[in-house]
Design an enzyme around this catalytic site. Structure first.
Site, PDB file in Angstrom:
ATOM      1  N   HIS A 106     -10.352   1.270   2.319  1.00  0.00           N
ATOM      2  CA  HIS A 106     -10.109   2.301   3.334  1.00  0.00           C
ATOM      3  C   HIS A 106     -11.297   2.212   4.274  1.00  0.00           C
ATOM      4  O   HIS A 106     -12.382   2.695   3.951  1.00  0.00           O
ATOM      5  CB  HIS A 106      -9.977   3.695   2.711  1.00  0.00           C
ATOM      6  CG  HIS A 106      -9.708   4.751   3.747  1.00  0.00           C
ATOM      7  ND1 HIS A 106      -8.507   5.405   3.866  1.00  0.00           N
ATOM      8  CD2 HIS A 106     -10.484   5.218   4.769  1.00  0.00           C
ATOM      9  CE1 HIS A 106      -8.560   6.242   4.902  1.00  0.00           C
ATOM     10  NE2 HIS A 106      -9.746   6.146   5.463  1.00  0.00           N
ATOM     11  N   LYS A 117      -9.668  -0.443  -5.345  1.00  0.00           N
ATOM     12  CA  LYS A 117      -9.616   0.253  -4.059  1.00  0.00           C
ATOM     13  C   LYS A 117     -10.933   0.942  -3.755  1.00  0.00           C
ATOM     14  O   LYS A 117     -11.431   1.720  -4.573  1.00  0.00           O
ATOM     15  CB  LYS A 117      -8.476   1.284  -4.096  1.00  0.00           C
ATOM     16  CG  LYS A 117      -8.289   2.083  -2.803  1.00  0.00           C
ATOM     17  CD  LYS A 117      -7.773   1.212  -1.678  1.00  0.00           C
ATOM     18  CE  LYS A 117      -7.801   1.931  -0.351  1.00  0.00           C
ATOM     19  NZ  LYS A 117      -6.730   2.901  -0.206  1.00  0.00           N
ATOM     20  N   ASP A 128       1.554   2.757   3.507  1.00  0.00           N
ATOM     21  CA  ASP A 128       0.692   3.939   3.325  1.00  0.00           C
ATOM     22  C   ASP A 128       1.533   5.207   3.325  1.00  0.00           C
ATOM     23  O   ASP A 128       1.075   6.259   3.770  1.00  0.00           O
ATOM     24  CB  ASP A 128      -0.415   4.001   4.383  1.00  0.00           C
ATOM     25  CG  ASP A 128      -1.487   5.018   4.026  1.00  0.00           C
ATOM     26  OD1 ASP A 128      -1.638   5.343   2.834  1.00  0.00           O
ATOM     27  OD2 ASP A 128      -2.157   5.512   4.953  1.00  0.00           O
ATOM     28  N   HIS A 137       1.437   5.426  -1.837  1.00  0.00           N
ATOM     29  CA  HIS A 137       1.019   6.531  -2.709  1.00  0.00           C
ATOM     30  C   HIS A 137       2.264   7.093  -3.380  1.00  0.00           C
ATOM     31  O   HIS A 137       3.171   7.584  -2.702  1.00  0.00           O
ATOM     32  CB  HIS A 137       0.336   7.626  -1.879  1.00  0.00           C
ATOM     33  CG  HIS A 137      -0.890   7.128  -1.178  1.00  0.00           C
ATOM     34  ND1 HIS A 137      -2.139   7.164  -1.747  1.00  0.00           N
ATOM     35  CD2 HIS A 137      -1.034   6.516   0.030  1.00  0.00           C
ATOM     36  CE1 HIS A 137      -3.016   6.609  -0.911  1.00  0.00           C
ATOM     37  NE2 HIS A 137      -2.363   6.208   0.176  1.00  0.00           N
ATOM     38  N   HIS A 157       0.864  -1.195   0.000  1.00  0.00           N
ATOM     39  CA  HIS A 157       0.000   0.000   0.000  1.00  0.00           C
ATOM     40  C   HIS A 157       0.888   1.230   0.000  1.00  0.00           C
ATOM     41  O   HIS A 157       1.474   1.577   1.022  1.00  0.00           O
ATOM     42  CB  HIS A 157      -0.903   0.001   1.249  1.00  0.00           C
ATOM     43  CG  HIS A 157      -1.842   1.170   1.336  1.00  0.00           C
ATOM     44  ND1 HIS A 157      -3.169   1.026   1.673  1.00  0.00           N
ATOM     45  CD2 HIS A 157      -1.662   2.506   1.136  1.00  0.00           C
ATOM     46  CE1 HIS A 157      -3.757   2.212   1.683  1.00  0.00           C
ATOM     47  NE2 HIS A 157      -2.846   3.144   1.368  1.00  0.00           N
ATOM     48  N   HIS A 172      -4.360  -0.391   6.046  1.00  0.00           N
ATOM     49  CA  HIS A 172      -3.841   0.443   7.144  1.00  0.00           C
ATOM     50  C   HIS A 172      -4.711   0.400   8.397  1.00  0.00           C
ATOM     51  O   HIS A 172      -5.251   1.401   8.836  1.00  0.00           O
ATOM     52  CB  HIS A 172      -3.584   1.881   6.712  1.00  0.00           C
ATOM     53  CG  HIS A 172      -4.700   2.574   5.940  1.00  0.00           C
ATOM     54  ND1 HIS A 172      -6.011   2.499   6.284  1.00  0.00           N
ATOM     55  CD2 HIS A 172      -4.642   3.370   4.839  1.00  0.00           C
ATOM     56  CE1 HIS A 172      -6.723   3.228   5.443  1.00  0.00           C
ATOM     57  NE2 HIS A 172      -5.913   3.760   4.548  1.00  0.00           N
TER      58      HIS A 172
HETATM   59  C1  NCD Z   1      -3.523   9.103   1.984  1.00  0.00           C
HETATM   60  C2  NCD Z   1      -3.083  10.102   0.912  1.00  0.00           C
HETATM   61  O1  NCD Z   1      -2.548  11.157   1.254  1.00  0.00           O
HETATM   62  O2  NCD Z   1      -3.273   9.825  -0.286  1.00  0.00           O
HETATM   63  N1  NCD Z   1      -3.529   9.786   3.249  1.00  0.00           N
HETATM   64  C3  NCD Z   1      -3.484   9.221   4.477  1.00  0.00           C
HETATM   65  O3  NCD Z   1      -3.584   9.956   5.462  1.00  0.00           O
HETATM   66  N2  NCD Z   1      -3.330   7.933   4.640  1.00  0.00           N
HETATM   67  C4  NCD Z   1      -4.843   8.510   1.620  1.00  0.00           C
HETATM   68  C5  NCD Z   1      -5.199   7.268   2.414  1.00  0.00           C
HETATM   69  O4  NCD Z   1      -4.528   6.253   2.350  1.00  0.00           O
HETATM   70  O5  NCD Z   1      -6.221   7.286   3.128  1.00  0.00           O
HETATM   71 ZN    ZN Z   2      -3.197   5.125   1.634  1.00  0.00          ZN
HETATM   72 ZN    ZN Z   3      -6.623   5.160   3.111  1.00  0.00          ZN
END
Ligand code: NCD
Ligand code: ZN
Ligand code: ZN
Length: 354
Positions: free
Chosen positions: A147, A110, A258, A20, A18, A185
């Site tokens: 999520h 997702k 995450d 970003h 996971h 997460h």
């Molecule tokens: C994530 C993001 O910034 O894309 N932010 C977070 O606080 N985890 C999005 C997510 O995973 O919920």
């Molecule tokens: Zn995330």
């Molecule tokens: Zn998330």
């Protein structure tokens, strides 16, 4: 088996289930850190606009590969962003990418409840609207990544994950008994127990920051925006439940950082963005947690085996070594025209990836 001396640990190369990576200039920074640690990563689709088709996902995968420094072996595993209008046919197209060598694999879908987190406004407003899509996913064994937070403003922020289990996840599981679900997460005792007591088709990712910190971290000596992420950090008893789950050896818990980069000025802001950046030192932070729990011998399975086993993918064959060498993490990184402040910026960490 991991090979270990007290000062060094060699494990099969891990994957991040996971992460970003963003896009544009931000992507270059994020992918370099992730590819330096992980052989593969499940790349979240919450771009603007969101990644809602296989064509968009595979184009994004090409930009990820192009942003990599040459030589780094790294496979992005792509995901689709579930909206109320996703065409069930798109799931067939996604499944076909996993049977072919043509383009990146789209391995999962997702679910963002609309309004739950960063770039989630296109998310699902009512799970029943996506039941036709979930039917196809269940048949094709395509995992649903969740999520897991309700969004109702009347529900206390710290209760949103636990309420999601009772009001959304349990009914969803009842209606789709054969759907593969990853509860992403997780942050609570309730989520860890739910996953532990569910069958083989329910798994969870756990971040390094939810294993290391409780909610006091957000408020120690003033508001500390870099500790603000969603789902928000919880009280210490929940952190202890997550550590117990991650270090238990249960194959349905695995690594998902995450890691979620946001420019420093957008974190240190009156309405600071949710997301903590840990990709620059992820495996080191997990090692720290596992060592504190006297479970370093279980790090390899959590980081490198349980994820591919659940997704039905081959385990990696390469190895990494981490060493007990104190090192000071950078205070920040260049991030396009802006800066990126990682979690624990400028702090000394006890383990270092070689
Ligand atoms: C994530 C993001 O910034 O894309 N932010 C977070 O606080 N985890 C999005 C997510 O995973 O919920
Ligand atoms: Zn995330
Ligand atoms: Zn998330």
């Amino acid at each position: 088996m991991p090979s270990a001396t007290p000062d060094s640990l060699t494990i099969t190369q891990p994957d991040d289930w996971h992460v970003h990576l963003r896009d544009g200039e931000a992507l270059t920074v994020a992918v370099a850190h992730t590819a330096a640690q992980f052989r593969r990563a499940v790349v979240m689709p919450n771009l603007r606009p969101p990644v809602t088709t296989v064509v968009i996902a595979q184009d994004y995968a090409k930009r990820i590969q192009a942003a990599l420094h040459s030589g780094a072996a790294f496979d992005p595993l792509m995901t689709l962003y579930l909206t109320d209008r996703l065409d069930p046919q798109e799931i067939h197209r996604a499944a076909a990418t996993c049977q072919s060598d043509d383009g990146a694999q789209v391995v999962a879908v997702k679910l963002y409840p609309a309004g739950a987190t960063t770039n989630s406004d296109a998310g699902v407003t009512d799970l029943r609207k996506v039941y036709p899509v979930l039917e196809v996913m269940q048949t094709l064994e395509m995992p649903l990544l969740v999520h897991g937070e309700v969004t109702s403003p009347e529900i206390d922020l710290f209760d949103r994950e636990a309420v999601f289990i009772d009001t959304q996840l349990i009914p969803l599981r009842r209606d789709f008994p054969a759907l593969k679900i990853v509860f992403e997460h997780i942050t609570t005792t309730q989520a860890a127990q739910y996953v532990r007591d569910s069958g083989d088709l329910t798994a969870a990712t756990i971040t390094a920051h939810h294993l290391l910190f409780n909610r006091n971290a957000i408020f120690t000596g003033g508001i500390r925006p870099h500790y603000y992420c969603l789902p928000v950090l919880k009280r210490e008893s929940h952190r202890l439940s997550l550590v117990a789950a991650a270090t238990s050896g249960n194959p349905r818990f695995f690594l998902g950082t995450d890691s979620a980069p946001h420019a420093t000025h957008l974190k240190e802001h009156a309405t600071g963005c949710a997301g903590s950046y840990t990709a620059h030192a992820a495996i080191e932070m997990y090692a720290e947690v596992f060592e504190q729990a006297d479970a370093l011998h279980r790090l390899e399975a959590f980081a490198s085996f349980h994820g591919p086993d659940f997704y039905g993918l081959a385990r990696n064959t390469g190895h990494i070594t981490i060493q007990r060498t104190a090192w000071q993490t950078p205070v920040d990184f260049a991030y396009g025209q802006a800066r990126l402040t990682p979690l624990r910026a400028g702090e000394w960490l006890p383990w270092k990836l070689q």
